[in-house]
Write a protein that holds these residues in place. Structure first.
Motif, PDB file in Angstrom:
ATOM      1  N   GLY A  71     -24.266  85.792  64.125  1.00  0.00           N
ATOM      2  CA  GLY A  71     -23.394  85.576  64.820  1.00  0.00           C
ATOM      3  C   GLY A  71     -23.276  83.787  64.945  1.00  0.00           C
ATOM      4  O   GLY A  71     -24.995  83.517  65.630  1.00  0.00           O
ATOM      5  N   VAL A  72     -22.526  83.585  64.670  1.00  0.00           N
ATOM      6  CA  VAL A  72     -23.366  81.214  65.604  1.00  0.00           C
ATOM      7  C   VAL A  72     -21.939  81.788  66.109  1.00  0.00           C
ATOM      8  O   VAL A  72     -20.445  81.308  65.861  1.00  0.00           O
ATOM      9  CB  VAL A  72     -22.504  80.785  63.745  1.00  0.00           C
ATOM     10  CG1 VAL A  72     -22.989  78.988  63.796  1.00  0.00           C
ATOM     11  CG2 VAL A  72     -24.008  81.527  62.785  1.00  0.00           C
ATOM     12  N   SER A  73     -21.766  80.673  66.959  1.00  0.00           N
ATOM     13  CA  SER A  73     -21.396  80.036  68.258  1.00  0.00           C
ATOM     14  C   SER A  73     -20.332  79.097  67.265  1.00  0.00           C
ATOM     15  O   SER A  73     -20.963  78.305  66.764  1.00  0.00           O
ATOM     16  CB  SER A  73     -21.754  80.173  69.169  1.00  0.00           C
ATOM     17  OG  SER A  73     -20.301  79.229  69.921  1.00  0.00           O
ATOM     18  N   ALA A  74     -18.628  79.610  67.281  1.00  0.00           N
ATOM     19  CA  ALA A  74     -18.330  78.345  66.436  1.00  0.00           C
ATOM     20  C   ALA A  74     -16.823  77.204  67.586  1.00  0.00           C
ATOM     21  O   ALA A  74     -16.104  78.248  67.997  1.00  0.00           O
ATOM     22  CB  ALA A  74     -17.468  78.354  65.111  1.00  0.00           C
ATOM     23  N   GLU A  75     -16.663  76.241  66.824  1.00  0.00           N
ATOM     24  CA  GLU A  75     -14.622  76.117  67.830  1.00  0.00           C
ATOM     25  C   GLU A  75     -14.028  75.360  66.365  1.00  0.00           C
ATOM     26  O   GLU A  75     -14.200  75.400  65.596  1.00  0.00           O
ATOM     27  CB  GLU A  75     -15.432  75.134  68.474  1.00  0.00           C
ATOM     28  CG  GLU A  75     -15.877  73.805  67.939  1.00  0.00           C
ATOM     29  CD  GLU A  75     -16.434  72.388  69.215  1.00  0.00           C
ATOM     30  OE1 GLU A  75     -16.253  72.943  69.906  1.00  0.00           O
ATOM     31  OE2 GLU A  75     -15.838  71.709  68.719  1.00  0.00           O
ATOM     32  N   PHE A  89     -12.565  78.803  70.145  1.00  0.00           N
ATOM     33  CA  PHE A  89     -13.424  79.270  70.104  1.00  0.00           C
ATOM     34  C   PHE A  89     -13.492  80.333  69.381  1.00  0.00           C
ATOM     35  O   PHE A  89     -12.465  81.214  69.800  1.00  0.00           O
ATOM     36  CB  PHE A  89     -14.521  79.493  71.680  1.00  0.00           C
ATOM     37  CG  PHE A  89     -14.722  77.932  72.097  1.00  0.00           C
ATOM     38  CD1 PHE A  89     -16.329  77.219  71.850  1.00  0.00           C
ATOM     39  CD2 PHE A  89     -14.006  77.652  73.156  1.00  0.00           C
ATOM     40  CE1 PHE A  89     -16.014  76.077  72.356  1.00  0.00           C
ATOM     41  CE2 PHE A  89     -14.164  75.822  73.601  1.00  0.00           C
ATOM     42  CZ  PHE A  89     -15.216  75.490  73.049  1.00  0.00           C
ATOM     43  N   VAL A 123     -16.338  83.470  67.471  1.00  0.00           N
ATOM     44  CA  VAL A 123     -18.032  84.045  66.139  1.00  0.00           C
ATOM     45  C   VAL A 123     -18.201  84.161  65.035  1.00  0.00           C
ATOM     46  O   VAL A 123     -16.605  84.965  64.751  1.00  0.00           O
ATOM     47  CB  VAL A 123     -18.422  84.888  67.315  1.00  0.00           C
ATOM     48  CG1 VAL A 123     -19.735  85.238  66.592  1.00  0.00           C
ATOM     49  CG2 VAL A 123     -18.886  84.869  68.608  1.00  0.00           C
ATOM     50  N   THR A 132     -19.076  85.500  61.815  1.00  0.00           N
ATOM     51  CA  THR A 132     -19.863  85.786  60.937  1.00  0.00           C
ATOM     52  C   THR A 132     -19.781  86.313  59.418  1.00  0.00           C
ATOM     53  O   THR A 132     -19.281  85.568  58.484  1.00  0.00           O
ATOM     54  CB  THR A 132     -19.793  87.867  61.651  1.00  0.00           C
ATOM     55  OG1 THR A 132     -18.901  88.138  60.983  1.00  0.00           O
ATOM     56  CG2 THR A 132     -20.122  87.722  63.540  1.00  0.00           C
ATOM     57  N   THR A 156     -20.328  74.200  64.670  1.00  0.00           N
ATOM     58  CA  THR A 156     -20.770  75.145  65.387  1.00  0.00           C
ATOM     59  C   THR A 156     -20.137  75.137  66.622  1.00  0.00           C
ATOM     60  O   THR A 156     -20.485  73.284  66.989  1.00  0.00           O
ATOM     61  CB  THR A 156     -22.669  74.918  65.309  1.00  0.00           C
ATOM     62  OG1 THR A 156     -22.539  73.591  65.284  1.00  0.00           O
ATOM     63  CG2 THR A 156     -23.241  75.355  63.934  1.00  0.00           C
ATOM     64  N   SER A 157     -20.374  74.962  67.666  1.00  0.00           N
ATOM     65  CA  SER A 157     -19.629  75.034  69.031  1.00  0.00           C
ATOM     66  C   SER A 157     -21.083  73.979  70.054  1.00  0.00           C
ATOM     67  O   SER A 157     -20.807  73.669  70.878  1.00  0.00           O
ATOM     68  CB  SER A 157     -19.398  76.380  69.508  1.00  0.00           C
ATOM     69  OG  SER A 157     -20.391  77.391  70.132  1.00  0.00           O
ATOM     70  N   LEU A 176     -22.561  75.918  71.666  1.00  0.00           N
ATOM     71  CA  LEU A 176     -23.079  76.926  72.175  1.00  0.00           C
ATOM     72  C   LEU A 176     -24.663  77.898  72.262  1.00  0.00           C
ATOM     73  O   LEU A 176     -23.902  79.336  72.491  1.00  0.00           O
ATOM     74  CB  LEU A 176     -22.078  77.992  73.783  1.00  0.00           C
ATOM     75  CG  LEU A 176     -20.895  76.906  74.187  1.00  0.00           C
ATOM     76  CD1 LEU A 176     -19.181  77.599  74.038  1.00  0.00           C
ATOM     77  CD2 LEU A 176     -21.893  75.708  75.021  1.00  0.00           C
ATOM     78  N   SER A 177     -25.053  77.604  71.794  1.00  0.00           N
ATOM     79  CA  SER A 177     -26.087  78.319  71.229  1.00  0.00           C
ATOM     80  C   SER A 177     -27.953  77.508  71.543  1.00  0.00           C
ATOM     81  O   SER A 177     -27.954  76.706  71.843  1.00  0.00           O
ATOM     82  CB  SER A 177     -25.682  78.767  69.433  1.00  0.00           C
ATOM     83  OG  SER A 177     -27.108  79.161  69.253  1.00  0.00           O
TER      84      SER A 177
END
Length: 284
Positions: A185-189, A199, A201, A203, A231-232, A234-235
């Motif tokens: 998964g990719v932390s996203a906004e 916010f 995630v 996938t 992408t946020s 936060l990764s």
């Protein structure tokens, strides 16, 4: 003996015929004089014999001319076919060259863009398993070029493609964001214009191949089709503000506790040819 006799008779007949024709030619020199009946008879025989000879000879000549014309037509047709194949080949090569030029121009434009704050390493896609088309690609750069595991991969326009899973010396295996097995998964906004963007995630979608799913959105989040997902930051893998895609539909979660959205990736993941490895600019 009979064959010799027959040949001799034929020779005598032909010699006589020639002699008669010669005599007729001499006697016909005087055109002012009326032809006698022997002369007219010789003329009739001469014309008859000439007719007999002319017809088959003319037919043979016409046949040979037709064969020659047909052969010439076949040769010209073969030449035209070869030229047409060359033209199609050149046309295909020109189309490939134009497509490559567009990709390279897009990559150069993104690399020189003021909004690009990353150190980028260009790479070519050199391998793709049809059974894992939406999961894994192989690129032609590796640890010898400074590539490390978990470095982000973006497309020619800077949109997110995935991350390096394993870096060999001269190549690297990349997990695509559409992968549904290995991807974590990719932390996203969602860029919806608010000061506090929602916010979630991102996938790979298990419902529609080649698309993405944005999960764990707040039920109060104001998201709608067309919103951009990035992408946020936060990764430890992905730096902030890399475009992931755009929302195509929104649905409520179970018991109304969350929302989810389907995302169309911005990167052309189905036809990847060239990518960038993001070597710096992230958090990890």
């Amino acid at each position: 003996m009979s064959r010799l006799f027959t040949n001799r008779r034929l020779f005598i007949l032909l010699a006589g015929l020639i002699l008669v024709i010669a005599i007729a030619g001499l006697t016909l020199r005087d055109r002012n004089r009326a032809a006698t009946w022997p002369e007219r008879m010789v003329m009739d025989v001469q014309n008859t014999v000439a007719g007999w000879l002319y017809r088959p000879i003319s037919n043979v000549t016409a046949f040979l001319s037709g064969v020659h014309a047909l052969h010439q037509m076949y040769v010209e047709n073969a030449q035209l076919q070869a030229e047409l194949q060359d033209y199609d080949s050149l046309k295909a090569k020109l189309a490939d060259a134009e497509a490559e030029n567009q990709r390279l121009s897009a990559m150069l434009g993104f690399k020189r863009s003021p909004s690009n704050r990353y150190q980028l390493l260009p790479a070519h896609v050199i391998g793709r398993d049809p059974s894992q088309w939406n999961a894994v690609i192989t690129i032609d750069v590796g640890s010898a070029d400074g590539v490390r595991d978990n470095m982000p991969i973006v497309g020619p326009d800077g949109s997110l493609v995935g991350r390096v899973d394993t870096a060999a010396r001269f190549s690297a295996k990349v997990i695509l964001i559409t992968d549904t097995e290995v991807g974590d998964g990719v932390s996203a906004e969602v860029q919806n214009g608010s000061q506090k963007p929602p916010f979630g995630v991102v996938t790979g979608s298990t419902g529609k191949t080649g698309t993405l799913q944005l999960n764990f959105l707040s039920p109060l989040a104001d998201v709608k089709p067309g919103d951009t997902v990035v992408t946020s930051g936060l990764s430890t893998v992905y730096p902030p503000d890399i475009v992931i895609g755009h929302i195509s539909s929104v649905s409520g979660g179970s018991q109304g506790l969350t929302q989810s959205a389907t995302i169309k990736p911005s990167a052309d993941l189905q036809y990847l040819r060239d990518v960038f490895v993001v070597k710096s600019g992230g958090h990890g």
